[in-house]
Design a protein around this motif. Sequence first.
Motif, PDB file in Angstrom:
ATOM      1  N   SER A  43       0.828  -1.200   0.000  1.00 59.23           N
ATOM      2  CA  SER A  43       0.000   0.000   0.000  1.00 59.23           C
ATOM      3  C   SER A  43       0.864   1.253   0.000  1.00 59.23           C
ATOM      4  O   SER A  43       1.816   1.367   0.775  1.00 59.23           O
ATOM      5  N   ILE A  44       0.519   2.219  -0.870  1.00 59.96           N
ATOM      6  CA  ILE A  44       1.276   3.464  -0.989  1.00 59.96           C
ATOM      7  C   ILE A  44       0.716   4.517  -0.036  1.00 59.96           C
ATOM      8  O   ILE A  44      -0.484   4.747   0.014  1.00 59.96           O
ATOM      9  N   SER A  45       1.618   5.156   0.711  1.00 60.04           N
ATOM     10  CA  SER A  45       1.234   6.231   1.621  1.00 60.04           C
ATOM     11  C   SER A  45       1.297   7.590   0.936  1.00 60.04           C
ATOM     12  O   SER A  45       0.324   8.344   0.949  1.00 60.04           O
ATOM     13  N   THR A  46       2.446   7.912   0.330  1.00 65.03           N
ATOM     14  CA  THR A  46       2.596   9.194  -0.361  1.00 65.03           C
ATOM     15  C   THR A  46       3.412   9.004  -1.635  1.00 65.03           C
ATOM     16  O   THR A  46       4.224   8.081  -1.734  1.00 65.03           O
ATOM     17  N   VAL A  47       3.189   9.903  -2.589  1.00 63.41           N
ATOM     18  CA  VAL A  47       3.954   9.914  -3.828  1.00 63.41           C
ATOM     19  C   VAL A  47       4.371  11.356  -4.111  1.00 63.41           C
ATOM     20  O   VAL A  47       3.557  12.275  -3.984  1.00 63.41           O
ATOM     21  N   ARG A  48       5.630  11.553  -4.500  1.00 60.12           N
ATOM     22  CA  ARG A  48       6.115  12.880  -4.840  1.00 60.12           C
ATOM     23  C   ARG A  48       6.914  12.804  -6.135  1.00 60.12           C
ATOM     24  O   ARG A  48       7.710  11.887  -6.316  1.00 60.12           O
ATOM     25  N   GLN A  49       6.676  13.778  -7.031  1.00 59.80           N
ATOM     26  CA  GLN A  49       7.480  13.857  -8.241  1.00 59.80           C
ATOM     27  C   GLN A  49       8.294  15.133  -8.189  1.00 59.80           C
ATOM     28  O   GLN A  49       7.785  16.207  -7.866  1.00 59.80           O
ATOM     29  N   GLY A  75      11.189  17.463 -10.424  1.00 54.57           N
ATOM     30  CA  GLY A  75      11.801  17.686 -11.720  1.00 54.57           C
ATOM     31  C   GLY A  75      10.890  17.304 -12.858  1.00 54.57           C
ATOM     32  O   GLY A  75       9.732  16.902 -12.673  1.00 54.57           O
ATOM     33  N   SER A  76      11.414  17.405 -14.079  1.00 58.68           N
ATOM     34  CA  SER A  76      10.633  17.083 -15.269  1.00 58.68           C
ATOM     35  C   SER A  76      11.586  16.620 -16.361  1.00 58.68           C
ATOM     36  O   SER A  76      12.804  16.652 -16.217  1.00 58.68           O
ATOM     37  N   GLY A  77      11.003  16.184 -17.480  1.00 59.25           N
ATOM     38  CA  GLY A  77      11.829  15.713 -18.588  1.00 59.25           C
ATOM     39  C   GLY A  77      12.583  14.448 -18.226  1.00 59.25           C
ATOM     40  O   GLY A  77      12.097  13.609 -17.466  1.00 59.25           O
ATOM     41  N   ASP A  78      13.805  14.317 -18.751  1.00 60.40           N
ATOM     42  CA  ASP A  78      14.607  13.115 -18.474  1.00 60.40           C
ATOM     43  C   ASP A  78      15.047  13.038 -17.020  1.00 60.40           C
ATOM     44  O   ASP A  78      15.449  11.983 -16.534  1.00 60.40           O
ATOM     45  N   GLY A  79      14.974  14.165 -16.299  1.00 57.95           N
ATOM     46  CA  GLY A  79      15.409  14.179 -14.913  1.00 57.95           C
ATOM     47  C   GLY A  79      14.291  14.016 -13.912  1.00 57.95           C
ATOM     48  O   GLY A  79      14.465  14.296 -12.727  1.00 57.95           O
ATOM     49  N   ALA A  80      13.129  13.567 -14.359  1.00 55.55           N
ATOM     50  CA  ALA A  80      11.998  13.404 -13.440  1.00 55.55           C
ATOM     51  C   ALA A  80      12.298  12.321 -12.413  1.00 55.55           C
ATOM     52  O   ALA A  80      12.788  11.242 -12.748  1.00 55.55           O
ATOM     53  N   ARG A  81      12.000  12.630 -11.173  1.00 59.29           N
ATOM     54  CA  ARG A  81      12.276  11.703 -10.071  1.00 59.29           C
ATOM     55  C   ARG A  81      10.994  11.455  -9.298  1.00 59.29           C
ATOM     56  O   ARG A  81      10.333  12.389  -8.845  1.00 59.29           O
ATOM     57  N   LEU A  82      10.644  10.204  -9.148  1.00 53.76           N
ATOM     58  CA  LEU A  82       9.421   9.816  -8.444  1.00 53.76           C
ATOM     59  C   LEU A  82       9.805   9.159  -7.128  1.00 53.76           C
ATOM     60  O   LEU A  82      10.625   8.240  -7.104  1.00 53.76           O
ATOM     61  N   VAL A  83       9.223   9.648  -6.038  1.00 51.03           N
ATOM     62  CA  VAL A  83       9.497   9.097  -4.714  1.00 51.03           C
ATOM     63  C   VAL A  83       8.205   8.532  -4.150  1.00 51.03           C
ATOM     64  O   VAL A  83       7.199   9.238  -4.034  1.00 51.03           O
ATOM     65  N   VAL A  84       8.237   7.251  -3.800  1.00 53.57           N
ATOM     66  CA  VAL A  84       7.072   6.564  -3.244  1.00 53.57           C
ATOM     67  C   VAL A  84       7.388   6.145  -1.816  1.00 53.57           C
ATOM     68  O   VAL A  84       8.446   5.560  -1.545  1.00 53.57           O
ATOM     69  N   VAL A  85       6.473   6.450  -0.894  1.00 54.82           N
ATOM     70  CA  VAL A  85       6.584   5.994   0.490  1.00 54.82           C
ATOM     71  C   VAL A  85       5.413   5.063   0.769  1.00 54.82           C
ATOM     72  O   VAL A  85       4.253   5.410   0.489  1.00 54.82           O
ATOM     73  N   THR A  86       5.699   3.884   1.297  1.00 54.23           N
ATOM     74  CA  THR A  86       4.653   2.881   1.496  1.00 54.23           C
ATOM     75  C   THR A  86       4.181   2.815   2.949  1.00 54.23           C
ATOM     76  O   THR A  86       4.812   3.374   3.852  1.00 54.23           O
ATOM     77  N   HIS A  87       3.085   2.109   3.140  1.00 51.24           N
ATOM     78  CA  HIS A  87       2.679   1.683   4.471  1.00 51.24           C
ATOM     79  C   HIS A  87       3.462   0.409   4.809  1.00 51.24           C
ATOM     80  O   HIS A  87       4.331  -0.012   4.042  1.00 51.24           O
ATOM     81  N   LEU A  88       3.158  -0.210   5.937  1.00 48.66           N
ATOM     82  CA  LEU A  88       3.837  -1.452   6.319  1.00 48.66           C
ATOM     83  C   LEU A  88       3.639  -2.526   5.254  1.00 48.66           C
ATOM     84  O   LEU A  88       2.521  -2.726   4.756  1.00 48.66           O
ATOM     85  N   ALA A  89       4.726  -3.208   4.934  1.00 52.38           N
ATOM     86  CA  ALA A  89       4.665  -4.287   3.950  1.00 52.38           C
ATOM     87  C   ALA A  89       5.779  -5.280   4.228  1.00 52.38           C
ATOM     88  O   ALA A  89       6.792  -4.942   4.856  1.00 52.38           O
ATOM     89  N   ALA A  90       5.597  -6.503   3.757  1.00 52.91           N
ATOM     90  CA  ALA A  90       6.634  -7.522   3.923  1.00 52.91           C
ATOM     91  C   ALA A  90       7.820  -7.197   3.022  1.00 52.91           C
ATOM     92  O   ALA A  90       7.654  -6.751   1.891  1.00 52.91           O
ATOM     93  N   ASP A  91       9.011  -7.454   3.531  1.00 49.86           N
ATOM     94  CA  ASP A  91      10.211  -7.165   2.762  1.00 49.86           C
ATOM     95  C   ASP A  91      10.242  -7.954   1.454  1.00 49.86           C
ATOM     96  O   ASP A  91      10.697  -7.443   0.424  1.00 49.86           O
ATOM     97  N   SER A  92       9.743  -9.168   1.477  1.00 53.35           N
ATOM     98  CA  SER A  92       9.731  -9.982   0.266  1.00 53.35           C
ATOM     99  C   SER A  92       8.842  -9.355  -0.807  1.00 53.35           C
ATOM    100  O   SER A  92       9.197  -9.349  -1.998  1.00 53.35           O
ATOM    101  N   ALA A  93       7.686  -8.811  -0.395  1.00 56.44           N
ATOM    102  CA  ALA A  93       6.777  -8.167  -1.349  1.00 56.44           C
ATOM    103  C   ALA A  93       7.405  -6.920  -1.943  1.00 56.44           C
ATOM    104  O   ALA A  93       7.272  -6.643  -3.145  1.00 56.44           O
ATOM    105  N   LEU A  94       8.102  -6.155  -1.108  1.00 54.71           N
ATOM    106  CA  LEU A  94       8.747  -4.934  -1.605  1.00 54.71           C
ATOM    107  C   LEU A  94       9.864  -5.285  -2.591  1.00 54.71           C
ATOM    108  O   LEU A  94      10.032  -4.642  -3.625  1.00 54.71           O
ATOM    109  N   SER A  95      10.656  -6.326  -2.272  1.00 54.93           N
ATOM    110  CA  SER A  95      11.739  -6.746  -3.167  1.00 54.93           C
ATOM    111  C   SER A  95      11.196  -7.160  -4.529  1.00 54.93           C
ATOM    112  O   SER A  95      11.770  -6.816  -5.574  1.00 54.93           O
ATOM    113  N   GLU A  96      10.092  -7.882  -4.536  1.00 60.19           N
ATOM    114  CA  GLU A  96       9.465  -8.282  -5.802  1.00 60.19           C
ATOM    115  C   GLU A  96       8.975  -7.056  -6.570  1.00 60.19           C
ATOM    116  O   GLU A  96       9.091  -6.993  -7.798  1.00 60.19           O
TER     117      GLU A  96
END
Length: 433
Positions: free
Chosen positions: A379-385, A387-408
């Motif tokens: 489950s995603i808690s927050t998303v932030r983008q 920059g723009s163009g080729d330098g666009a950076r997306l940051v996702v912060v999740t809620h609690l999740a199993a490490d195996s699920a995140l790795s996949e």
Amino acid sequence: MTSKPIGVAVLGLGNVGSEVVRILTENAEDFEARIGAPLEIRGIAVRRVDGDRGVPTELLTDDPAELVGRDDVDIVVEVLGGIDIPRKLVLSALEKGKSVITANKALLAEYTGELADAAEKSRADLYFEAAVAGAIPVVRPLMQSLAGDRVNKVAGIVNGTTNFILSAMDETGADYAETLAEAGRLGYAEADPTADVEGYDAASKAAILASIAFHTRVTAGDVYREGISKITSDDLETAKSLDCTIKLLAICERIVTPKGKERISARVYPALVPLNHPLASVNGAFNAVVVEAEAAGRLMFYGQGAGGAPTASAVLGDLVMAARNKFYGGRGPLESKYAKLKVAPMGDILTRYYVSMQVADKPGVLATVAAEFSKRDVSISTVRQQGSGDGARLVVVTHLAADSALSETVASLEQLDVVIHVASVLRLEGTTV
């Protein structure tokens, strides 16, 4: 009438050994008063007996095995470092019934069981307060003060080099390589900093803490480990925007599996820590350990985690305890390993995550990325983008999740056409949602 002296052998005359000898010599009368008998240094083992070492030449020897075996040695202080040679010397001392004080976390993390068995068999003391956090008293409180309580979690900053580097990066905005070089110039980082920056040192300490806290033998190989060498200044800037900072944490805790089985987790990695968490304000080369126990609640231990004098303080505290036991006929606490809990694999651990990726700046990217998280029940808690163009950076912060699920999830993101590169994956600690 003066009591019979207690003979002490010191193995190693580096920063810590030199301070042990200096303090022991300068405060000899105080130590005698505290113990009931004088402490006498019988010899000091060094690699080469040459040059001005600041101690009487007749005390120096390059034959540590002979020194350990002497009949007039009652207590051995091991501050050599390394594993193979110290292991043989410490085992020899314990088998001969001599008490041992060591600051050697790498040795203990690999061979605690073997050393503890030797100590128990010969009824000798094995003390190692200095092996975890320098001058900070953590081992003794866990073994003695909290012996009647149930410890659920031990977490902290136990490596001063990495904490100095991350603190400096946070304060100055400099990158990792530049800050590591500065740490080396200031004496905070070794010529080869691998053990520190890749988390090996902290993992050894985590193994010791987990063994004591949960009455279970845990080795360094049982500890999941990540270092700080991939942390970027962008990660720290984003952490600030989330009201967090980044720390290398050692975390040991009890967990319960979905099937109701009690397990323990021992892990080391850099993590985002909320600024209102007590560990967030631990900066520079300082260390801190937070213990959570059922009856005592949360306890925090803070102070100098390394350095000659601080570490010598912990060594000498152990030396006084061992000497008192020699004088009065007592014994220190034995290893407690009755619980025999299994160490959970990292994939079973639930934490929150921060994922930073470089993405193509075009419609539908967010939906495509979010779908990969959703497929694995992350489950995603927050998303932030940013920059723009080729330098666009997306940051996702999740809620609690199993490490195996995140790795996949991360593996699948790397395969998406819209994701150019997954730059950073960090965990968030100190939050529960």
